[in-house]
Enzyme design. Structure first.
Site, PDB file in Angstrom:
ATOM      1  N   LYS A  63       4.790   4.078  -9.733  1.00 11.83           N
ATOM      2  CA  LYS A  63       3.484   4.050  -9.048  1.00 11.83           C
ATOM      3  C   LYS A  63       2.342   3.872 -10.055  1.00 11.83           C
ATOM      4  CE  LYS A  63       5.274   7.039  -5.393  1.00 11.83           C
ATOM      5  NZ  LYS A  63       5.556   8.431  -5.044  1.00 11.83           N
ATOM      6  N   GLU A  81       0.824  -1.225   0.000  1.00 11.43           N
ATOM      7  CA  GLU A  81       0.000   0.000   0.000  1.00 11.43           C
ATOM      8  C   GLU A  81       0.850   1.263   0.000  1.00 11.43           C
ATOM      9  OE1 GLU A  81      -2.736   2.047  -0.686  1.00 11.43           O
ATOM     10  OE2 GLU A  81      -3.823   0.371   0.201  1.00 11.43           O
TER      11      GLU A  81
END
Ligand code: NDP
Ligand code: HSE
Length: 437
Positions: free
Chosen positions: A205, A129
């Site tokens: 990302k 996460e």
């Protein structure tokens, strides 16, 4: 019930934050996890270097492999970074049957496919996460909260350092290098800050988010990446004057011919929420077919903000320790055998509108030459702004906004305009997105 023992690798910015959050909120965290979580061991390369956390109750080592090989440790938290020793440690941890939590986007984006396969074989979980957008729980939101949707596109400010630099340049007219040094001192920047400035970190990302959104394998090498170092103060001011802001965006879009995967500076209308995300804050808009556009906002970097995501992953793993591995949430949201090889589109096939800054000689007919070339390539002009001539050089900056055009046509037009005698400098182009729902 016995506590769950974890081992932390790396006690830098995020590692120290993780120790601080786990220690300070231990009661609340145990009530959520159903078990106590014990920081049993931690490794850092230089144990004499001052740490940002209290390590007096932790068994420390300077050899991270001690932790990987410790049979009492169930969860390894990798916070070293990079794809060298961190990769070796994660592989060995998985082989030793340990679950892994990591904030390492480079590792997941570049080696996630093989790491997830190995983890699946060994029945362990890799949680990541914190690897995307720091403290924002964007992975969980997309993987679980949006599981009923066909995701159409996502766009985000996903590098805190870059957004901090652009914000300070716009709001305070500060110098690029000066703001970067401050971001480094605050612990936001990557070990190699060119990763932040040149969009590599954002590309890591974006690669991860696109896989989760569209059910495709991780394909970092196919992500188009352009940084913010060419953005000049005059572009920031011009954008403002035209009602836009320049943001460094990661954009992933599903089209009928493939997936767009691109990181670049982007002009977006000032009224959009993303245009008003400033400083180290990150935000991601995800458009699902059922839910419509959704927005996730929060701190994209920093010690405890990132630790918040690391600790959430640890809690998730502790809660699921007794579940059958087959019944856990798949790493990339889709079942591993259901991932599809949808092609990533080359930039030449991407359609966007553009901001162009062209410095021309102050002579009659120059504008006519430029508009003729644009028209030949089928490019419609939306707005033109001719600035005052620059006094000492006799040059005139012309700013143009175009309508949407396929990138290969814009490449051809720019090449022809740059070949004109009246256009001595290279043209600055910045893609534009409306980000309409
Ligand atoms: P830091 O450099 O602050 O921390 C890394 C730590 O690991 C340092 O203390 C370093 O020691 C230590 N280390 C290096 N090699 C080894 C080794 N072989 N064994 C044990 N320890 C080692 O980095 P961050 O905390 O900023 O980043 C960690 C990870 O988190 C990276 O993957 C980064 O991309 C990610 N991340 C960072 C965020 C942030 O805001 N900083 C946000 C989100 C993700 P030394 O200093 O001596 O090299
Ligand atoms: N260097 C990264 C950033 C850290 O500035 O966003 C968070 O991933």
């Amino acid at each position: 019930m016995q506590s769950v023992k974890i081992g932390i690798l790396g006690l830098g910015t995020v590692g120290s934050g993780t120790v601080n959050v786990l220690t300070r909120n231990s009661r609340e965290i145990s009530r959520r996890a159903g078990r106590d979580i014990e920081i049993y061991r931690a490794a850092d390369r230089d144990l004499d270097k001052p740490k940002g956390c209290d390590t007096s109750a932790i068994n420390l080592t300077d050899d991270a492999f001690d932790i990987i090989n410790d049979p009492d440790i169930q969860i390894v938290v990798e916070l070293i970074g990079g794809t060298g020793v961190a990769k070796e440690l994660v592989i060995k941890a998985i082989e030793n049957g340990k679950h892994v939590v990591t904030a390492n986007k480079a590792l997941i984006a570049m080696h996630g496919n093989e790491l997830f396969e190995l983890a699946q074989e060994r029945g362990v979980t890799i949680s990541f996460e914190a690897a995307v957008a720091g403290g924002i729980p964007i992975i969980k939101a997309m993987r679980e909260g949006l599981a009923g949707n066909r995701i159409e596109w996502l766009a985000g400010i996903i590098n805190g350092t870059g957004n901090f630099i652009l914000t300070e340049m716009r709001e305070k007219g500060r110098d690029f290098a000066d703001v970067l040094a401050e971001a480094q001192a605050l612990g936001y920047a990557e070990a190699d800050p060119t990763f932040d400035i040149e969009g590599i970190d954002a590309a890591h990302k974006l690669t991860i988010m696109a896989s989760i959104a569209f059910g495709i394998p991780l394909q970092f090498d196919k992500c188009y990446t352009e940084g913010i170092s060419r953005i000049a103060q005059e572009d920031v001011l011009n954008a403002n004057e035209l009602g836009y802001r320049i943001k460094h965006l990661g954009i992933a879009k599903k089209t009928t011919s493939g997936v767009e995967l691109r990181v670049h500076p982007t002009l977006i209308p000032q009224r959009r929420l993303l245009a008003n995300v400033n400083g180290v804050m990150n935000a991601v808009v995800v458009k699902g077919d059922a839910v419509g556009p959704t927005l996730y906002y929060g701190a994209g970097a920093g010690s405890e903000a990132t630790a918040s995501a690391v600790v959430a992953d640890i809690v998730d793993i502790v809660r699921a320790l007794t579940t059958d591995p087959e019944n856990r949430v798949p790493h990339l949201a889709f079942q591993p055998d259901a991932l599809k090889d949808t092609p990533i589109l080359p930039m030449s096939e991407v359609v966007t509108s553009y901001y162009l800054r062209i410095h021309t000689l102050d002579k009659p007919g120059v504008l006519a030459d430029i508009t003729r070339i644009l028209s030949k390539e089928g490019i419609n002009i939306e707005a033109i702004l001719q600035k005052q001539p620059e006094e000492h050089e006799g040059m005139v900056p012309i700013i143009m906004l175009t309508q949407a055009v396929i990138e290969k046509n814009m490449d051809q037009a720019i090449a022809q305009i740059e070949a004109l005698d009246t256009v001595p400098d290279s043209i600055m182009r910045i893609r534009m997105e409306s980000l309409g729902g």
